[in-house]
Design an enzyme around this catalytic site. Sequence first.
Site, PDB file in Angstrom:
ATOM      1  N   HIS A 244       0.867  -1.182   0.000  1.00  0.00           N
ATOM      2  CA  HIS A 244       0.000   0.000   0.000  1.00  0.00           C
ATOM      3  C   HIS A 244       0.905   1.235   0.000  1.00  0.00           C
ATOM      4  O   HIS A 244       1.304   1.737   1.052  1.00  0.00           O
ATOM      5  CB  HIS A 244      -0.916  -0.017   1.223  1.00  0.00           C
ATOM      6  CG  HIS A 244      -1.835  -1.196   1.281  1.00  0.00           C
ATOM      7  ND1 HIS A 244      -2.743  -1.472   0.280  1.00  0.00           N
ATOM      8  CD2 HIS A 244      -1.972  -2.194   2.201  1.00  0.00           C
ATOM      9  CE1 HIS A 244      -3.408  -2.575   0.584  1.00  0.00           C
ATOM     10  NE2 HIS A 244      -2.956  -3.036   1.740  1.00  0.00           N
ATOM     11  N   THR A 272       2.444  -8.134  -1.522  1.00  0.00           N
ATOM     12  CA  THR A 272       1.007  -8.380  -1.420  1.00  0.00           C
ATOM     13  C   THR A 272       0.241  -7.062  -1.368  1.00  0.00           C
ATOM     14  O   THR A 272       0.790  -6.017  -1.019  1.00  0.00           O
ATOM     15  CB  THR A 272       0.694  -9.202  -0.160  1.00  0.00           C
ATOM     16  OG1 THR A 272       1.030  -8.433   1.000  1.00  0.00           O
ATOM     17  CG2 THR A 272       1.501 -10.493  -0.130  1.00  0.00           C
ATOM     18  N   GLU A 273      -1.020  -7.114  -1.741  1.00  0.00           N
ATOM     19  CA  GLU A 273      -1.930  -5.973  -1.577  1.00  0.00           C
ATOM     20  C   GLU A 273      -1.378  -4.696  -2.217  1.00  0.00           C
ATOM     21  O   GLU A 273      -1.502  -3.599  -1.672  1.00  0.00           O
ATOM     22  CB  GLU A 273      -2.234  -5.753  -0.085  1.00  0.00           C
ATOM     23  CG  GLU A 273      -2.719  -7.018   0.606  1.00  0.00           C
ATOM     24  CD  GLU A 273      -3.146  -6.801   2.049  1.00  0.00           C
ATOM     25  OE1 GLU A 273      -3.549  -5.675   2.399  1.00  0.00           O
ATOM     26  OE2 GLU A 273      -3.079  -7.772   2.830  1.00  0.00           O
ATOM     27  N   LEU A 274      -0.792  -4.830  -3.398  1.00  0.00           N
ATOM     28  CA  LEU A 274      -0.158  -3.690  -4.056  1.00  0.00           C
ATOM     29  C   LEU A 274      -1.188  -2.729  -4.637  1.00  0.00           C
ATOM     30  O   LEU A 274      -2.053  -3.121  -5.426  1.00  0.00           O
ATOM     31  CB  LEU A 274       0.782  -4.187  -5.159  1.00  0.00           C
ATOM     32  CG  LEU A 274       1.535  -3.121  -5.948  1.00  0.00           C
ATOM     33  CD1 LEU A 274       2.454  -2.298  -5.051  1.00  0.00           C
ATOM     34  CD2 LEU A 274       2.339  -3.772  -7.088  1.00  0.00           C
TER      35      LEU A 274
END
Length: 395
Positions: A244, A272-274
Amino acid sequence: MKMKNIRYLSGTGVAILVISVFSVACKVISPDTGELALKDAYKNKFYIGTALNERQIMGHDAAAIQVVKENFNAVVAENCMKSGMLQPVEGEFRFELADRFVEFGEQNNMHINGHTLIWHSQAPRWFFKDDQGNDVSREVLVQRMKDHIYTVVGRYKGRIHTWDVVNEAILDDGSWRKSKFYEIIGEDFVKLAFQFAHEADPGAKLMYNDFSMALPGKRKGVVAMVKKLQQQGVQIDGIGMQGHIGLQYPAIDEFEKSILAYSDLGVKVMITELDLSVLPSPWENTGADVSANFEYQQKMNPYAAGLPDSVDNVFQERYLDFFKLFLKHQEKIDRVTLWGVNDGQSWKNNWPIKGRTDYTLLFDRENRAKPVVKSIIQAAQQPHSDEKKKRKQSI
C-alpha cells in the site's frame, strides 16, 4: 485431404485459422497492450496476482473477470476468507463464497492464496469473549484458534497453495501489536497459528503478512519475530510485504532494504496488496490500519473529476520503478499481487476517508489497461543485472 479442405476455405476462415495457429504456437497477445499479457511476460519470474471481490467471485462482473483471466495467474480473496466472514457464529462456518473462490482459481489454473487465518481486525467478536462478555482464558482462545485453522485449512488441503497465516502482528516501531490475541495468549499466538496451519496441511506454504514493511522499525521487529520462530522450529515459508504505497512513500531504497532483510532469513518474499494511491495522506497517515478513519474534506479529494496528466505521469513512473525493483530481485520474490482489479473497486476510494476518488491500480474504471502496463511488460523483457552477469560469465 486436409490440405484440399484448407485450400477451399473462405478468406475469412483462412485468416481465423492462421491467427488461431499463430496464437497457440507463439504467444498470447493482450488486445489492450499489443504485447504479452502481464502473466505471460512474468511467467518465468514470479506470479502476478490480484484480489477478487464478491461480485467477481460470484461471476457478476464479467468485464473484470476477463481482465483477471487474461492478465493474472494468481488470486487471493479480498474479504471472504477472513475469520469474521467464514465463522460469524462459533461453530457455524459459511464456506459458499470461499468455495467459489477456490473453484475459480482451480478452473483457471491459478496460484491460490488464502487470506487470512489469524488477524485482530475483521475477526468475529465472539472469538475473544465468553457467555458473560468477559475475555476468554488463554486455553479457550488457543482452542478456538486451533478449531478455526484446522477447519478452514483442512477443508482446502492440497487446493490452496499458500496461506497468510498471521496478519499485522507487529507495529510500525517494531513492537508487538497489543491485539486480543497478544493480550490473552502472548506472542506465542503467532507460533501456535503457524503450527496449527502446518498440521492441517503440511503441503501448504505459510506466510506472515503486514503493512509498512519498508519502515526500519517494523523491519527490525519482523526479522526478530521470524528468527525466533525459526529457532523454535516453526515452519514459515514467506513474508508478505503489503504494497500500500503512495506517490511519496515509502522510499524505494528502504523497500529494497526490506526485501533483502526478509530474504536473508531464508524465506521467499511476496509483494502483497499492491496499490498506489495518488491522493494526499491525511495527517501523514501512511500505513494501512483499517480502523483508521478521517472526516471528509474536499481538499483531500482533489481528483474527483479526473487525474491531471502531471500527476498521472508521476503515477506511471512510480509504478514502473517498483516493478523494476521487483525484477531486480526476482529470485527472492515469489509473487506480486495487486489489491483489486480496477480503480473503481479499490478500497482506497473509501479508506482512510470515505467518498474519495483514487486511481490506485493498473486498470482504470472501464477495465482498460493503463499505459504503465505496457511499460511494465516491456521491463520484464529486458535482462536484469544478474542475467547479464551470467551471460558474461558463460562467454
